[in-house]
Design an enzyme around this catalytic site. Structure first.
Site, PDB file in Angstrom:
ATOM      1  N   GLU A  93      15.694  15.076  14.475  1.00 21.24           N
ATOM      2  CA  GLU A  93      16.232  14.539  13.224  1.00 21.24           C
ATOM      3  C   GLU A  93      16.072  13.019  13.103  1.00 21.24           C
ATOM      4  OE1 GLU A  93      20.159  16.019  12.396  1.00 21.24           O
ATOM      5  OE2 GLU A  93      19.428  18.074  12.159  1.00 21.24           O
ATOM      6  N   GLU A 139      16.385  24.592  14.575  1.00 19.19           N
ATOM      7  CA  GLU A 139      17.829  24.348  14.693  1.00 19.19           C
ATOM      8  C   GLU A 139      18.574  24.877  13.483  1.00 19.19           C
ATOM      9  OE1 GLU A 139      19.091  20.422  16.014  1.00 19.19           O
ATOM     10  OE2 GLU A 139      20.918  20.618  14.841  1.00 19.19           O
TER      11      GLU A 139
END
Length: 258
Positions: A126, A229
């Site tokens: 991220e 994820e």
């Protein structure tokens, strides 16, 4: 056994955080306590690796009737390699670009010494999160910044260590960014050659249509897409809520959609 065994659900992927992550019990990276250790003299794995991660990976491999693909992603470099803003947002200092590439490679090598070889990796978990805040282990990059660091420092370090056969996935972030990252990485000839696929997270799927995945696949059919994820907090609660099927419904809906 329930996840990987012959009488379980048959998982064949394991994602291993490089250092601490947002599910860790405390904030940590490697070589935290030796600022300026550009030679990584004091780099070593931690209790989390030796006691929990590595033994459980090996146990899963023992139980599984199929090969398990193990891949990794870092949440953050040590704080001394970063510039950290008052908001918590952070980025890697340019003077540590080469050191951090070697830091990543050293992690891969130490796991290999323990009998765990990685099938794949992403350069950063991220990267967009770290550009805005640092509520947990994070480090920010724009697509172009991470692309250029990967091409200029990370891939050469992998090649020098004989690890350039590891699958390299880009993004490892939200579906809303798929189009931008595909263009920045796959559209660049020098970077396209070592970008094998794209890792995607599901947290902002409601803000983009699943058709962006189809478009990316059709435009770059030699690049795979992998959701890496997804987790759910219900009103801040992560523990099971007996009788509540809303989480299962969200997971099922996402699986059917993508």
């Amino acid at each position: 056994r329930s996840y990987f065994g012959t009488d379980g659900i048959g998982y064949t992927f394991i994602r291993v955080p490089l250092g601490g992550c947002d599910f860790s019990t405390h904030y940590y990276a490697y070589d935290d306590d030796h600022p300026g250790d550009s030679t990584l003299q004091y780099f070593n794995l931690t209790e989390e690796d030796y006691v929990y991660k590595i033994p459980n990976i090996k146990r899963a491999q023992e139980l599984s009737p199929n090969p398990i693909r193990v891949f990794t992603a870092p949440w953050s470099a040590p704080d001394w390699m970063k510039e950290i803003e008052s908001s918590g947002a952070s980025h890697l200092l340019p003077e540590y670009y080469e050191t951090y590439a070697k830091y990543y490679v050293k992690f891969l090598q130490l796991y290999a010494e323990q009998g765990v070889d990685f099938w794949g990796l992403t350069p950063q978990n991220e990267p967009s999160h770290g550009t805005t805040n640092g509520g947990f282990n994070s480090m920010g990059w724009t697509s172009e910044q991470l692309r250029d660091w990967t091409a200029g420092y990370f891939v050469p370090a992998l090649k020098a260590a004989g690890l350039d056969d590891i699958v390299l996935m880009i993004l490892d972030d939200q579906r809303t960014q798929v189009e931008e990252w595909a263009e920045d990485w796959y559209g660049n000839e020098s970077v396209n050659s070592f970008s094998d696929g794209m890792a995607v997270h599901w947290y902002q799927d409601s803000n983009s249509d699943a058709s962006v995945l189809t478009q990316a696949h059709e435009q770059y059919p030699d690049k795979f897409l992998l959701y890496t994820e997804a987790c759910i907090f219900t009103n801040g609660v992560i523990e099971p809520i007996l009788g509540d099927w809303s989480r299962a419904e969200r997971y099922a809906s996402s699986i059917l959609e993508v």
